[in-house]
Write an enzyme that holds these catalytic residues in place. Structure first.
Site, PDB file in Angstrom:
ATOM      1  N   ARG A  86       0.834  -1.205   0.000  1.00 51.13           N
ATOM      2  CA  ARG A  86       0.000   0.000   0.000  1.00 51.13           C
ATOM      3  C   ARG A  86       0.867   1.252   0.000  1.00 51.13           C
ATOM      4  O   ARG A  86       0.554   2.239  -0.674  1.00 51.13           O
ATOM      5  CB  ARG A  86      -0.922   0.002   1.210  1.00 51.13           C
ATOM      6  CG  ARG A  86      -1.746   1.277   1.340  1.00 51.13           C
ATOM      7  CD  ARG A  86      -2.643   1.233   2.567  1.00 51.13           C
ATOM      8  NE  ARG A  86      -3.448   2.440   2.661  1.00 51.13           N
ATOM      9  CZ  ARG A  86      -4.470   2.599   3.507  1.00 51.13           C
ATOM     10  NH1 ARG A  86      -4.792   1.614   4.331  1.00 51.13           N
ATOM     11  NH2 ARG A  86      -5.144   3.727   3.533  1.00 51.13           N
ATOM     12  N   ASN A 132     -10.847  -3.568  -1.844  1.00 52.60           N
ATOM     13  CA  ASN A 132     -10.611  -2.515  -2.835  1.00 52.60           C
ATOM     14  C   ASN A 132      -9.628  -2.948  -3.921  1.00 52.60           C
ATOM     15  O   ASN A 132      -8.769  -3.788  -3.676  1.00 52.60           O
ATOM     16  CB  ASN A 132     -10.065  -1.274  -2.124  1.00 52.60           C
ATOM     17  CG  ASN A 132     -11.150  -0.482  -1.434  1.00 52.60           C
ATOM     18  OD1 ASN A 132     -12.232  -0.320  -1.970  1.00 52.60           O
ATOM     19  ND2 ASN A 132     -10.863   0.015  -0.243  1.00 52.60           N
ATOM     20  N   CYS A 188     -19.195  -0.896   0.008  1.00 53.75           N
ATOM     21  CA  CYS A 188     -18.305   0.160   0.476  1.00 53.75           C
ATOM     22  C   CYS A 188     -19.039   0.928   1.574  1.00 53.75           C
ATOM     23  O   CYS A 188     -20.269   0.948   1.607  1.00 53.75           O
ATOM     24  CB  CYS A 188     -17.933   1.087  -0.683  1.00 53.75           C
ATOM     25  SG  CYS A 188     -16.831   2.450  -0.238  1.00 53.75           S
ATOM     26  N   HIS A 238     -16.129   4.783  -5.137  1.00 53.12           N
ATOM     27  CA  HIS A 238     -15.164   5.876  -4.931  1.00 53.12           C
ATOM     28  C   HIS A 238     -15.228   6.930  -6.037  1.00 53.12           C
ATOM     29  O   HIS A 238     -14.261   7.651  -6.274  1.00 53.12           O
ATOM     30  CB  HIS A 238     -13.739   5.334  -4.776  1.00 53.12           C
ATOM     31  CG  HIS A 238     -13.541   4.610  -3.485  1.00 53.12           C
ATOM     32  ND1 HIS A 238     -12.335   4.053  -3.099  1.00 53.12           N
ATOM     33  CD2 HIS A 238     -14.409   4.331  -2.470  1.00 53.12           C
ATOM     34  CE1 HIS A 238     -12.463   3.474  -1.914  1.00 53.12           C
ATOM     35  NE2 HIS A 238     -13.716   3.626  -1.517  1.00 53.12           N
ATOM     36  N   TYR A 297     -13.768  10.879  -2.123  1.00 48.84           N
ATOM     37  CA  TYR A 297     -12.747  10.503  -3.108  1.00 48.84           C
ATOM     38  C   TYR A 297     -12.748  11.384  -4.343  1.00 48.84           C
ATOM     39  O   TYR A 297     -11.812  11.329  -5.139  1.00 48.84           O
ATOM     40  CB  TYR A 297     -12.921   9.024  -3.502  1.00 48.84           C
ATOM     41  CG  TYR A 297     -12.551   8.087  -2.393  1.00 48.84           C
ATOM     42  CD1 TYR A 297     -11.245   7.617  -2.242  1.00 48.84           C
ATOM     43  CD2 TYR A 297     -13.499   7.686  -1.454  1.00 48.84           C
ATOM     44  CE1 TYR A 297     -10.895   6.771  -1.203  1.00 48.84           C
ATOM     45  CE2 TYR A 297     -13.155   6.847  -0.402  1.00 48.84           C
ATOM     46  CZ  TYR A 297     -11.860   6.389  -0.282  1.00 48.84           C
ATOM     47  OH  TYR A 297     -11.511   5.572   0.756  1.00 48.84           O
TER      48      TYR A 297
END
Length: 421
Positions: free
Chosen positions: A90, A145, A165, A195, A242
């Site tokens: 990540r 995700n 989500c 998102h 987002y």
């Protein structure tokens, strides 16, 4: 009912358990199996989860296992919440795009593509094994995700899957608080993709209260979702958090370059949480869990599983589902994130008013990128990666797409069999 959680060693998991403990009357769960190859993490989370349930007086019990087959056997629903490569991968997603002046984020842009490439093959392998062991009727609820791309991969392979989500339920709870309304009385006209979404109406007893929210609470909401107040009023929407990566891209890149990566912050929070979970005296959800993110994840997941498995009447939930004509400018097999009626037969999108062009264009562009991203994840190949990046609105230039593709493949080589040694 048996519920299985793949990636059950996540420090997120006690949120889910806490949600189950609070909904004893509506979700008849007696066994929860946490599946994770990391024995230290899953045992710490599992022991704490049992203490949560016992303290709440809930009869369900938690087991832990490293075996997917053992864990999903007999399950009515399987939740998938994976992070392939952990926080280390990540961190790469959040930082490598900066060299090209692009936003670094784990679910969109170049970082989101990297996560999709690592994740889709793993999730599809898991889903195939789940179907073989648990049967064709077992529901897969995907919280992994990038949710839209992963859910589309599952549906393309014929799995009984729904993507979930927490963005919509978080906004719903926020709106309810601001309006002084009951949370179940607030319905959203949530429009877009995972998102990449906008709230076009906020309905209470059939009356749109969005004008009131934008009139009286716009400053608070603007800070909450990082959007200019006057823009929200002009567009008559509240965007998801987002959207700042699209509408405020350059500002976000500058900010990211000076801030500590979220992956590092979460790593510290996880270490702290695991210490708390190991304390036998702790029997309630710790405050530190709020720092982990995923607010209202437990409520959204528990309510969705109830709708899918209870055999009761359809319930309204915002989920990731096949388009099937909902947005006439997208192919039917695109995966969108919209309010849907959900029961034992799955989700069915609720029709919406036509989407304004100012939103439809971006939705269509990102949908095209997601199609190419899924092709790259399934088929592999550096050029497919570059093509997907070129199509993404946050990249969109030859030189940047090529440079990002080369870097992405290099730093994720261990997760991409087609990339070679």
């Amino acid at each position: 009912m048996k519920l299985a959680v793949v990636g059950g060693g996540s420090t997120y998991t006690p949120e889910l358990i806490d949600g189950i403990a609070g909904r004893r009357s509506t979700l008849d769960v007696d066994e929860i199996v946490l599946i994770d190859p990391d024995a230290y993490r899953v045992e710490a989370v599992g022991d704490f989860s049992n203490r949560l349930l016992e303290h709440a007086g809930h009869p369900a019990r938690v087991r832990t296992t490293a075996s997917l087959e053992e864990g999903v056997d007999g399950a009515s629903a399987v939740l998938i919440q994976l992070r392939v490569g952990g926080q280390r991968a990540r961190r790469g997603d959040e930082t490598f795009p900066h060299a090209c002046g692009c936003v670094g984020q784990e679910t969109t842009g170049a970082g989101g593509l990297a996560k999709a490439l690592r994740t889709v093959p793993v999730v599809l392998d898991i889903a195939d094994r789940v179907r073989k062991i648990a049967g064709d009727d077992t529901w897969i609820v995907n919280f992994t995700n990038p949710v839209g791309i992963v859910t589309r991969a599952l549906l393309n392979e014929g799995h009984r899957a729904v993507g979930l989500c927490n963005v919509a339920i978080h906004l719903q709870r926020t709106f309810a608080h601001l309006l002084g309304a009951g949370t179940d009385d607030v319905k959203l006209v949530h429009t877009g993709l995972n998102h990449l979404s906008w709230e076009r109406q906020v309905l209470v007893d059939g009356v749109d209260r969005l004008p009131e929210l934008l009139g009286e609470h716009a400053e608070f909401l603007g800070e909450h979702v990082t959007a200019p107040v006057e823009w929200m009023r002009r567009m008559n929407v509240v965007p998801s958090y987002y959207l700042k990566y699209y509408y405020g891209h350059d500002e976000q890149v500058m900010k990211q370059r000076t801030e500590r990566p979220r992956a590092d912050v979460v790593s510290d929070v996880e270490e702290e949480l695991l210490k708390v979970y190991l304390d036998p005296e702790v029997v309630t959800k710790p405050e530190q869990l709020e720092k982990r993110g995923g607010a209202y994840y437990s409520e959204a997941a528990v309510q969705l599983v109830h709708a899918l498995t209870s055999g009761g009447p359809a319930e309204e939930h915002v989920v990731n589902v096949r388009n099937e004509g909902t947005f006439d400018f997208l192919p039917d097999d695109a995966v969108i994130e919209v309010p849907s009626l959900v029961d034992g037969n799955g989700p069915r999108p609720i029709p919406q008013a036509p989407v304004e062009q100012r939103f439809a264009g971006l939705i269509a562009g990102v949908t095209a990128y997601e199609h190419l991203a899924l092709e790259a994840a399934i088929k592999g190949g550096r050029d497919r990666v570059a093509d997907a990046l070129l199509a993404h609105p946050l990249v969109g230039q030859y030189t940047k797409a090529d440079q990002l593709a080369d870097t992405l493949v290099q730093i994720n080589r261990e997760f991409l069999p087609w990339a070679g040694a």
